[in-house]
Design a protein around this motif. Structure first.
Motif, PDB file in Angstrom:
ATOM      1  N   ASN A   1      -1.502   3.128  -1.243  1.00  0.00           N
ATOM      2  CA  ASN A   1      -0.151   3.361  -1.748  1.00  0.00           C
ATOM      3  C   ASN A   1       0.891   2.980  -0.704  1.00  0.00           C
ATOM      4  OD1 ASN A   1      -1.134   4.280  -4.152  1.00  0.00           O
ATOM      5  ND2 ASN A   1      -1.044   6.460  -3.595  1.00  0.00           N
ATOM      6  N   TRP A   2       0.620   3.312   0.566  1.00  0.00           N
ATOM      7  CA  TRP A   2       1.561   2.960   1.641  1.00  0.00           C
ATOM      8  C   TRP A   2       1.689   1.438   1.749  1.00  0.00           C
ATOM      9  CZ3 TRP A   2       0.606  -0.002   5.986  1.00  0.00           C
ATOM     10  CH2 TRP A   2       1.695  -0.125   6.866  1.00  0.00           C
ATOM     11  N   LEU A   3       0.544   0.756   1.702  1.00  0.00           N
ATOM     12  CA  LEU A   3       0.551  -0.693   1.839  1.00  0.00           C
ATOM     13  C   LEU A   3       1.302  -1.341   0.672  1.00  0.00           C
ATOM     14  CD1 LEU A   3      -0.424  -2.990   3.620  1.00  0.00           C
ATOM     15  CD2 LEU A   3      -2.589  -2.992   2.354  1.00  0.00           C
TER      16      LEU A   3
ATOM     17  N   LYS B   1       4.784  -3.560   1.073  1.00  0.00           N
ATOM     18  CA  LYS B   1       4.838  -4.925   0.533  1.00  0.00           C
ATOM     19  C   LYS B   1       5.995  -5.071  -0.452  1.00  0.00           C
ATOM     20  CE  LYS B   1       0.004  -6.397   0.877  1.00  0.00           C
ATOM     21  NZ  LYS B   1      -1.172  -6.807   0.088  1.00  0.00           N
ATOM     22  N   ARG B   2       6.204  -4.025  -1.270  1.00  0.00           N
ATOM     23  CA  ARG B   2       7.325  -4.050  -2.203  1.00  0.00           C
ATOM     24  C   ARG B   2       8.636  -4.178  -1.450  1.00  0.00           C
ATOM     25  NH1 ARG B   2      11.375  -1.555  -3.645  1.00  0.00           N
ATOM     26  NH2 ARG B   2      10.977   0.145  -2.175  1.00  0.00           N
ATOM     27  N   GLN B   3       8.760  -3.453  -0.342  1.00  0.00           N
ATOM     28  CA  GLN B   3       9.966  -3.536   0.483  1.00  0.00           C
ATOM     29  C   GLN B   3      10.154  -4.949   1.030  1.00  0.00           C
ATOM     30  OE1 GLN B   3       8.970  -0.440   3.274  1.00  0.00           O
ATOM     31  NE2 GLN B   3      10.159   1.126   2.184  1.00  0.00           N
TER      32      GLN B   3
ATOM     33  N   ALA C   1      13.250  -1.654   6.595  1.00  0.00           N
ATOM     34  CA  ALA C   1      12.517  -0.504   6.071  1.00  0.00           C
ATOM     35  C   ALA C   1      11.010  -0.693   6.261  1.00  0.00           C
ATOM     36  CB  ALA C   1      12.850  -0.301   4.594  1.00  0.00           C
ATOM     37  N   ALA C   2      10.511  -1.893   5.982  1.00  0.00           N
ATOM     38  CA  ALA C   2       9.088  -2.166   6.151  1.00  0.00           C
ATOM     39  C   ALA C   2       8.693  -2.085   7.627  1.00  0.00           C
ATOM     40  CB  ALA C   2       8.751  -3.543   5.586  1.00  0.00           C
ATOM     41  N   TYR C   3       9.556  -2.629   8.466  1.00  0.00           N
ATOM     42  CA  TYR C   3       9.306  -2.598   9.917  1.00  0.00           C
ATOM     43  C   TYR C   3       9.238  -1.166  10.424  1.00  0.00           C
ATOM     44  CZ  TYR C   3      10.309  -3.291  14.914  1.00  0.00           C
ATOM     45  OH  TYR C   3      10.274  -3.260  16.287  1.00  0.00           O
ATOM     46  N   GLN C   4      10.185  -0.342  10.004  1.00  0.00           N
ATOM     47  CA  GLN C   4      10.234   1.044  10.459  1.00  0.00           C
ATOM     48  C   GLN C   4       9.014   1.814   9.968  1.00  0.00           C
ATOM     49  OE1 GLN C   4      12.578   2.085  12.617  1.00  0.00           O
ATOM     50  NE2 GLN C   4      11.349   3.961  12.815  1.00  0.00           N
ATOM     51  N   SER C   5       8.610   1.524   8.734  1.00  0.00           N
ATOM     52  CA  SER C   5       7.445   2.200   8.179  1.00  0.00           C
ATOM     53  C   SER C   5       6.180   1.844   8.955  1.00  0.00           C
ATOM     54  CB  SER C   5       7.284   1.816   6.709  1.00  0.00           C
ATOM     55  OG  SER C   5       6.160   2.440   6.142  1.00  0.00           O
ATOM     56  N   ALA C   6       6.033   0.558   9.317  1.00  0.00           N
ATOM     57  CA  ALA C   6       4.868   0.140  10.095  1.00  0.00           C
ATOM     58  C   ALA C   6       4.885   0.759  11.489  1.00  0.00           C
ATOM     59  CB  ALA C   6       4.831  -1.379  10.188  1.00  0.00           C
ATOM     60  N   LEU C   7       6.073   0.839  12.092  1.00  0.00           N
ATOM     61  CA  LEU C   7       6.183   1.471  13.420  1.00  0.00           C
ATOM     62  C   LEU C   7       5.714   2.921  13.375  1.00  0.00           C
ATOM     63  CD1 LEU C   7       9.545   0.309  15.080  1.00  0.00           C
ATOM     64  CD2 LEU C   7       7.203  -0.190  15.820  1.00  0.00           C
ATOM     65  N   GLU C   8       6.103   3.632  12.335  1.00  0.00           N
ATOM     66  CA  GLU C   8       5.709   5.038  12.207  1.00  0.00           C
ATOM     67  C   GLU C   8       4.205   5.166  12.068  1.00  0.00           C
ATOM     68  OE1 GLU C   8       8.003   6.427   8.930  1.00  0.00           O
ATOM     69  OE2 GLU C   8       9.914   6.313  10.012  1.00  0.00           O
ATOM     70  N   ARG C   9       3.592   4.255  11.314  1.00  0.00           N
ATOM     71  CA  ARG C   9       2.133   4.287  11.183  1.00  0.00           C
ATOM     72  C   ARG C   9       1.462   4.039  12.532  1.00  0.00           C
ATOM     73  NH1 ARG C   9      -0.359   5.413   6.097  1.00  0.00           N
ATOM     74  NH2 ARG C   9      -2.041   4.021   6.746  1.00  0.00           N
TER      75      ARG C   9
ATOM     76  N   ALA D   1      -4.918  -1.576  11.291  1.00  0.00           N
ATOM     77  CA  ALA D   1      -4.857  -3.030  11.085  1.00  0.00           C
ATOM     78  C   ALA D   1      -3.776  -3.415  10.085  1.00  0.00           C
ATOM     79  CB  ALA D   1      -6.216  -3.552  10.616  1.00  0.00           C
ATOM     80  N   ASP D   2      -3.635  -2.643   9.005  1.00  0.00           N
ATOM     81  CA  ASP D   2      -2.636  -2.978   7.987  1.00  0.00           C
ATOM     82  C   ASP D   2      -1.221  -2.843   8.522  1.00  0.00           C
ATOM     83  OD1 ASP D   2      -4.511  -3.599   6.076  1.00  0.00           O
ATOM     84  OD2 ASP D   2      -4.583  -1.575   5.244  1.00  0.00           O
TER      85      ASP D   2
END
Length: 513
Positions: A4-6, A10-12, A20-28, A36-37
């Motif tokens: 669901n996160w991925l 991707k939708r973003q 928004a996508a960048y910030q979400s990946a940083l938090e992960r 890896a994702d």
């Protein structure tokens, strides 16, 4: 949760919400540096920001951590293409089987990578999957249509182009493609003329629609009207690109003034590259089809690799692979030659001879023979007056600045004059056992004698199927994709005479050549 996160990130990305996508990946990654994702999403953010080297660095990290997501892998393929690593992009795309693709976008992206690396037959199944799973996406449908055309499925291509226009009547590239594939009614012509008037302020739309109208009038034998439409079609684009004749002079001058380089002495007898070069629309595809009809000869189509490798070895700055600086720079012939053979080895399919038909490699004829000791170069030449009009009548890819000369008749004359002078230069300085000229008009007049001469130049035994080139089923990803599927004819000889006063002006420009 991971899936669901991925999907959300991707939708973003698809919505242009890169931050928004960048910030979400940083938090992960803050929670798990081995995600890896998350690294993969970071690579896609860099890709959409056109930081291609960074994108590849980040996807390298994701791969080390076990990346499996097809969408992220497809993005890596796009970055590989953007950085000139065509062979790696091709290998990546081929490693992803169709059943791995879970959505239309991923399948289309893999198809684009395959098509961009010359594998149109393989691309068709991916494009078909994409269009079957998303009936309304116009670019997916157009991608399918073009690959169908290139592999010779012309009736299916026509139907696919019509579907493009059903989805979006303003997708004018498809309208131009249809005009080139089938005759148009008077009502079809009137519709194109109306659309042109509505889109005159948009240089790209006007270019496509004006070319379509010009093609219709040419097919009807009205060359005066055809030329009028070409001039109208190209005017806005010519003004937009601001083509510089001085730059063209510098480009050709850099070739002839480059000092001699030490030849690469390490020959590979198991692979013989054959470079077919010459002005676009001069008969290079015809020669390719004749030679690749031989059982010992395969064709890789038009490869960008040679110019990219020369630029990389010469360490010249700038985004363009073809520039005065890259042509004149010192480079390592051994490095270029070995890298080229490694990149193209699998494309030969076991054949000793592999054709690379990138027309503008005529700039690199010297580099080719220095870098590849077994390589042979075939220079195709056509009456320069016909070459001018053939180029001016052609709508080349608008995202490649090398073709900007073709938006103006005077600029086209200048470019072709420089080409003729360079071809004369190569004929004077290159060894005749490795460099050969063929005249388009002579091939038309005596196909068998000229074909036999070329086969002999390659040190091959004659095969009769070389005369049946139009039965060759391999893909043709050039403007000649329709013409070369018919037997040889002389209708293209002396076409310049049909353009009246403009033809006389062009004739005068070449009377001394």
């Amino acid at each position: 949760m991971q899936k669901n996160w991925l999907s959300e990130t991707k939708r973003q990305l698809h919505a242009g919400q890169l931050q928004a996508a960048y910030q979400s990946a940083l938090e992960r990654l803050a929670d798990n540096r081995s995600d890896a994702d998350a690294w993969g999403i970071m690579s896609l953010v860099a890709l959409e920001g056109e930081n291609f080297s960074k994108s590849l660095e980040l996807s390298d990290k994701a791969l080390e951590l076990g990346l499996k997501d097809i969408g992220i892998l497809a993005g890596r393929g796009r970055a590989l293409l953007a950085t000139g690593r065509q062979n790696e992009a091709r290998d990546l795309a081929r490693s992803i089987i169709l059943s791995d693709c879970k959505n239309a976008l991923d399948a289309d992206t893999i198809g684009v990578i395959l098509a961009r690396t010359g594998l149109h037959e393989e691309a068709v199944s991916y494009f078909s999957f994409a269009t079957a799973n998303d009936h309304t996406h116009v670019q997916f449908q157009y991608n399918l249509a073009t690959s169908l055309q290139f592999i010779g499925k012309l009736e299916k291509a026509k139907q696919a182009y019509k579907k493009v226009l059903d989805i979006d009547p303003n997708f004018h590239r498809a309208r131009l493609a249809l005009v080139q594939l089938e005759p148009q009614t008077d009502e079809g012509l009137k519709q194109i003329e109306r659309l042109f008037e509505q889109n005159r302020s948009d240089p790209d739309s006007a270019l496509q629609l004006g070319h379509a109208a010009a093609k219709i009038f040419e097919e009807r034998g009205d060359y005066t009207k055809s030329l009028e439409w070409l001039l109208k079609a190209k005017a806005g684009k010519h003004e937009q690109v601001n083509h510089q004749q001085d730059w063209v002079t510098s480009l050709f001058g850099a070739v002839k003034t480059r000092g001699p380089m030490p030849a690469n002495q390490a020959a590979d007898d198991h692979q013989t590259p054959v470079f077919i070069v010459g002005m676009p629309r001069s008969g290079t595809t015809l020669i390719e089809r004749i030679l690749s009809s031989h059982s010992a000869v395969a064709s890789a189509g038009e490869l960008p690799d040679l110019a990219l490798l020369v630029k990389r070895s010469g360490k010249t700055a700038g985004a363009h692979t073809l520039s005065p600086e890259s042509l004149a720079a010192a480079y390592d012939p051994h490095e270029v030659g070995q890298s080229y053979l490694e990149r193209t080895h699998e494309l030969s399919g076991g054949s000793q001879y592999l054709i690379d038909k990138m027309p503008f490699n005529f700039f690199f004829a010297g580099h080719i023979l220095e870098s590849l000791p077994t390589a042979k170069v075939i220079m195709v030449r056509r009456d320069p007056r016909d070459t001018v009009f053939a180029n001016f009548r052609q709508l080349f890819a608008t995202d490649f600045g090398y073709y900007n000369y073709a938006y103006d008749l005077e600029d086209t004359v200048q470019f072709v004059r420089h080409f003729c002078q360079l071809a004369d230069h190569w004929s004077d300085v290159l060894a005749s056992d490795r460099y050969c000229e063929v005249r388009y008009e002579e091939m038309i007049t005596d196909q068998e004698a000229e074909s036999r001469r070329l086969i002999e130049f390659l040190n091959l035994d004659w095969e009769e199927q070389c005369l049946q080139f139009h039965k060759n089923q391999s893909p043709v990803a050039t403007a000649s994709s329709v013409q070369v599927r018919s037997p040889i004819h002389s209708r293209s000889v002396d076409q310049w005479k049909r353009f009246g006063e403009a033809g006389d002006i062009v004739d005068a420009a070449f009377r001394d050549h």
